[in-house]
Design a protein around this motif. Structure first.
Motif, PDB file in Angstrom:
ATOM      1  N   LEU A 151       0.671  -1.257   0.005  1.00 44.64           N
ATOM      2  CA  LEU A 151      -0.013   0.044   0.107  1.00 44.64           C
ATOM      3  C   LEU A 151       0.944   1.357   0.263  1.00 44.64           C
ATOM      4  CD1 LEU A 151      -2.751  -1.154   2.777  1.00 44.64           C
ATOM      5  CD2 LEU A 151      -2.580  -1.395   0.049  1.00 44.64           C
ATOM      6  N   ALA A 152       2.030   1.101   0.560  1.00 46.47           N
ATOM      7  CA  ALA A 152       2.814   2.376   0.445  1.00 46.47           C
ATOM      8  C   ALA A 152       3.072   3.154  -0.826  1.00 46.47           C
ATOM      9  CB  ALA A 152       4.267   1.867   1.070  1.00 46.47           C
ATOM     10  N   GLY A 153       2.629   4.349  -1.113  1.00 48.47           N
ATOM     11  CA  GLY A 153       3.161   5.193  -2.024  1.00 48.47           C
ATOM     12  C   GLY A 153       1.934   5.009  -3.168  1.00 48.47           C
ATOM     13  N   GLN A 154       0.890   4.156  -2.720  1.00 44.67           N
ATOM     14  CA  GLN A 154      -0.256   3.913  -3.743  1.00 44.67           C
ATOM     15  C   GLN A 154      -1.204   5.086  -3.991  1.00 44.67           C
ATOM     16  OE1 GLN A 154      -1.413   2.950  -6.676  1.00 44.67           O
ATOM     17  NE2 GLN A 154      -1.288   0.593  -6.088  1.00 44.67           N
ATOM     18  N   GLN A 155      -1.643   5.299  -5.074  1.00 36.70           N
ATOM     19  CA  GLN A 155      -2.466   6.425  -5.366  1.00 36.70           C
ATOM     20  C   GLN A 155      -3.627   6.482  -4.312  1.00 36.70           C
ATOM     21  OE1 GLN A 155      -1.901   8.439  -7.869  1.00 36.70           O
ATOM     22  NE2 GLN A 155      -0.335   7.335  -8.974  1.00 36.70           N
ATOM     23  N   PRO A 177       1.555  -3.312 -23.688  1.00 40.93           N
ATOM     24  CA  PRO A 177       1.102  -1.944 -24.393  1.00 40.93           C
ATOM     25  C   PRO A 177      -0.094  -1.379 -23.954  1.00 40.93           C
ATOM     26  CG  PRO A 177       1.071  -3.642 -25.950  1.00 40.93           C
ATOM     27  CD  PRO A 177       1.743  -4.470 -24.657  1.00 40.93           C
ATOM     28  N   SER A 178      -1.415  -2.243 -23.873  1.00 41.53           N
ATOM     29  CA  SER A 178      -2.492  -1.597 -23.287  1.00 41.53           C
ATOM     30  C   SER A 178      -2.528  -1.297 -21.911  1.00 41.53           C
ATOM     31  CB  SER A 178      -3.823  -2.667 -23.471  1.00 41.53           C
ATOM     32  OG  SER A 178      -3.539  -3.696 -22.686  1.00 41.53           O
ATOM     33  N   CYS A 179      -1.611  -1.725 -21.099  1.00 38.41           N
ATOM     34  CA  CYS A 179      -1.493  -1.527 -19.625  1.00 38.41           C
ATOM     35  C   CYS A 179      -1.206  -0.012 -19.558  1.00 38.41           C
ATOM     36  CB  CYS A 179      -0.566  -2.220 -18.737  1.00 38.41           C
ATOM     37  SG  CYS A 179      -0.770  -4.057 -19.016  1.00 38.41           S
ATOM     38  N   ARG A 180      -0.342   0.513 -20.418  1.00 37.16           N
ATOM     39  CA  ARG A 180       0.571   1.631 -19.972  1.00 37.16           C
ATOM     40  C   ARG A 180      -0.102   2.923 -20.001  1.00 37.16           C
ATOM     41  NH1 ARG A 180       6.190   0.152 -22.991  1.00 37.16           N
ATOM     42  NH2 ARG A 180       6.267  -2.226 -22.158  1.00 37.16           N
ATOM     43  N   PHE A 181      -1.388   3.002 -20.808  1.00 40.80           N
ATOM     44  CA  PHE A 181      -2.190   4.289 -20.919  1.00 40.80           C
ATOM     45  C   PHE A 181      -2.634   4.786 -19.525  1.00 40.80           C
ATOM     46  CE2 PHE A 181      -5.972   6.647 -21.744  1.00 40.80           C
ATOM     47  CZ  PHE A 181      -5.320   7.627 -22.590  1.00 40.80           C
ATOM     48  N   CYS A 182      -3.083   3.698 -18.929  1.00 37.69           N
ATOM     49  CA  CYS A 182      -3.634   4.133 -17.509  1.00 37.69           C
ATOM     50  C   CYS A 182      -2.681   3.798 -16.433  1.00 37.69           C
ATOM     51  CB  CYS A 182      -4.894   3.233 -17.198  1.00 37.69           C
ATOM     52  SG  CYS A 182      -6.030   3.825 -18.324  1.00 37.69           S
ATOM     53  N   HIS A 183      -1.637   2.877 -16.458  1.00 37.95           N
ATOM     54  CA  HIS A 183      -0.756   2.578 -15.152  1.00 37.95           C
ATOM     55  C   HIS A 183       0.633   3.333 -15.555  1.00 37.95           C
ATOM     56  CE1 HIS A 183      -3.863  -0.081 -13.459  1.00 37.95           C
ATOM     57  NE2 HIS A 183      -3.902  -0.551 -14.737  1.00 37.95           N
ATOM     58  N   TYR A 203      -6.356   5.247 -10.756  1.00 38.00           N
ATOM     59  CA  TYR A 203      -5.530   3.954 -11.229  1.00 38.00           C
ATOM     60  C   TYR A 203      -4.469   3.683 -10.401  1.00 38.00           C
ATOM     61  CZ  TYR A 203      -8.247   5.028 -15.634  1.00 38.00           C
ATOM     62  OH  TYR A 203      -9.355   5.137 -16.283  1.00 38.00           O
ATOM     63  N   PRO A 204      -4.411   2.366 -10.148  1.00 37.40           N
ATOM     64  CA  PRO A 204      -3.569   2.096  -9.170  1.00 37.40           C
ATOM     65  C   PRO A 204      -1.880   1.878  -9.983  1.00 37.40           C
ATOM     66  CG  PRO A 204      -4.448   0.108 -10.029  1.00 37.40           C
ATOM     67  CD  PRO A 204      -5.059   1.204 -10.454  1.00 37.40           C
ATOM     68  N   ASN A 205      -0.841   2.251  -9.172  1.00 36.83           N
ATOM     69  CA  ASN A 205       0.583   2.097  -9.531  1.00 36.83           C
ATOM     70  C   ASN A 205       0.849   0.722  -9.507  1.00 36.83           C
ATOM     71  OD1 ASN A 205       0.859   4.737  -9.117  1.00 36.83           O
ATOM     72  ND2 ASN A 205       1.689   4.586  -7.314  1.00 36.83           N
ATOM     73  N   LEU A 206       1.655   0.126 -10.376  1.00 34.89           N
ATOM     74  CA  LEU A 206       1.938  -1.486 -10.564  1.00 34.89           C
ATOM     75  C   LEU A 206       3.414  -1.437 -10.084  1.00 34.89           C
ATOM     76  CD1 LEU A 206      -0.260  -2.277 -13.591  1.00 34.89           C
ATOM     77  CD2 LEU A 206      -0.838  -2.248 -11.327  1.00 34.89           C
ATOM     78  N   ALA A 207       4.173  -0.688 -10.359  1.00 32.97           N
ATOM     79  CA  ALA A 207       5.747  -0.830  -9.998  1.00 32.97           C
ATOM     80  C   ALA A 207       5.737  -1.371  -8.840  1.00 32.97           C
ATOM     81  CB  ALA A 207       6.511   0.398 -10.519  1.00 32.97           C
ATOM     82  N   GLY A 208       6.492  -2.502  -8.765  1.00 30.67           N
ATOM     83  CA  GLY A 208       6.931  -2.965  -7.434  1.00 30.67           C
ATOM     84  C   GLY A 208       5.893  -3.869  -6.467  1.00 30.67           C
ATOM     85  N   GLN A 209       4.626  -3.676  -7.107  1.00 36.55           N
ATOM     86  CA  GLN A 209       3.700  -4.567  -6.421  1.00 36.55           C
ATOM     87  C   GLN A 209       4.009  -6.068  -6.437  1.00 36.55           C
ATOM     88  OE1 GLN A 209       1.357  -4.866  -3.989  1.00 36.55           O
ATOM     89  NE2 GLN A 209       0.284  -3.088  -4.703  1.00 36.55           N
ATOM     90  N   MET A 247     -11.384  -3.314 -17.022  1.00 38.56           N
ATOM     91  CA  MET A 247     -10.175  -4.123 -16.947  1.00 38.56           C
ATOM     92  C   MET A 247     -10.462  -5.527 -17.553  1.00 38.56           C
ATOM     93  SD  MET A 247      -7.512  -3.186 -15.813  1.00 38.56           S
ATOM     94  CE  MET A 247      -6.830  -4.787 -15.412  1.00 38.56           C
ATOM     95  N   LYS A 248     -11.834  -6.157 -17.364  1.00 42.61           N
ATOM     96  CA  LYS A 248     -12.050  -7.417 -17.885  1.00 42.61           C
ATOM     97  C   LYS A 248     -12.081  -7.299 -19.442  1.00 42.61           C
ATOM     98  CE  LYS A 248     -15.775 -11.008 -17.656  1.00 42.61           C
ATOM     99  NZ  LYS A 248     -17.014 -11.318 -17.150  1.00 42.61           N
ATOM    100  N   GLY A 249     -12.464  -6.442 -20.011  1.00 52.60           N
ATOM    101  CA  GLY A 249     -12.226  -6.028 -21.526  1.00 52.60           C
ATOM    102  C   GLY A 249     -10.553  -6.185 -21.876  1.00 52.60           C
ATOM    103  N   GLN A 250      -9.916  -5.466 -21.002  1.00 53.37           N
ATOM    104  CA  GLN A 250      -8.659  -5.246 -21.368  1.00 53.37           C
ATOM    105  C   GLN A 250      -7.794  -6.576 -21.375  1.00 53.37           C
ATOM    106  OE1 GLN A 250      -6.792  -2.594 -22.385  1.00 53.37           O
ATOM    107  NE2 GLN A 250      -8.488  -1.365 -22.322  1.00 53.37           N
ATOM    108  N   LEU A 251      -8.498  -7.398 -20.490  1.00 53.60           N
ATOM    109  CA  LEU A 251      -7.657  -8.818 -20.101  1.00 53.60           C
ATOM    110  C   LEU A 251      -8.184  -9.916 -20.764  1.00 53.60           C
ATOM    111  CD1 LEU A 251      -7.326  -8.232 -16.217  1.00 53.60           C
ATOM    112  CD2 LEU A 251      -5.697  -7.965 -17.906  1.00 53.60           C
ATOM    113  N   GLN A 252      -9.333  -9.871 -21.881  1.00 55.83           N
ATOM    114  CA  GLN A 252      -9.784 -11.045 -22.201  1.00 55.83           C
ATOM    115  C   GLN A 252      -9.185 -11.572 -23.271  1.00 55.83           C
ATOM    116  OE1 GLN A 252     -13.355  -9.305 -24.358  1.00 55.83           O
ATOM    117  NE2 GLN A 252     -12.262  -7.945 -25.675  1.00 55.83           N
TER     118      GLN A 252
END
Lengths: 92, 92
Positions: free
Chosen positions: A41-45, B21-27, B38-44, B69-74
């Motif tokens: 959770l640290a640093g999350q939006q 590529p499709s993740c990057r627009f939002c994350h 939108y959540p940060n994903l780096a280091g999660q 998200m379901k659509g993005q991952l389908q």
């Protein structure tokens, strides 16, 4: 694309810290989860943290972990959630 | 407390990078979300990322963002999801 965010009260990180004892067992006292199936959770939006907690509260996340989270959050109001979100988002 | 984690294929971060590529627009291209809902994903945590993506795929997260998200991952299989989880969890 942020039109689906919930309206969030202004969060107070110092008040949030006082409301996180039950968070720490799974998410770590430093916001870094000690087990890989719990999120850091640290640093999350801040808005995302708030939205995610509300989603658990509102039953919009389903499953054993979501049920557990809903229970954890059941006595917290939206101001509490905003304070907790402020606390974790400010954590390095 | 990690008994609810999904069994996860071994992830390959370098293959994962090719699938994002499709993740990057939002994350964010660096895994840091440019918008606060939108959540940060780096280091999660890798397992959490995998579990969260499967939860969207399986309809265990509900709402406009979850539907998106379901659509993005389908078109991604479990190996793809594990590779993507490996990629983001290794990101600083």
């Amino acid at each position: 694309m942020n039109t689906n965010a919930y309206a969030m009260p202004k969060g107070d990180a110092s008040k949030g810290e006082l409301k996180t004892p039950s968070c720490r067992f799974c998410h770590g006292s430093n916001g870094i989860a000690p087990q890989p199936n719990y999120p850091n959770l640290a640093g999350q939006q801040q808005q995302y943290l708030y939205d995610a907690m509300l989603a658990y509260t509102n039953g919009m996340r389903i499953g054993p972990m979501a049920t557990m989270m809903k229970g954890q959050l059941q006595n917290l109001n939206t101001q509490d959630l905003a304070d907790i979100a402020a606390y974790y988002s400010a954590m390095k």
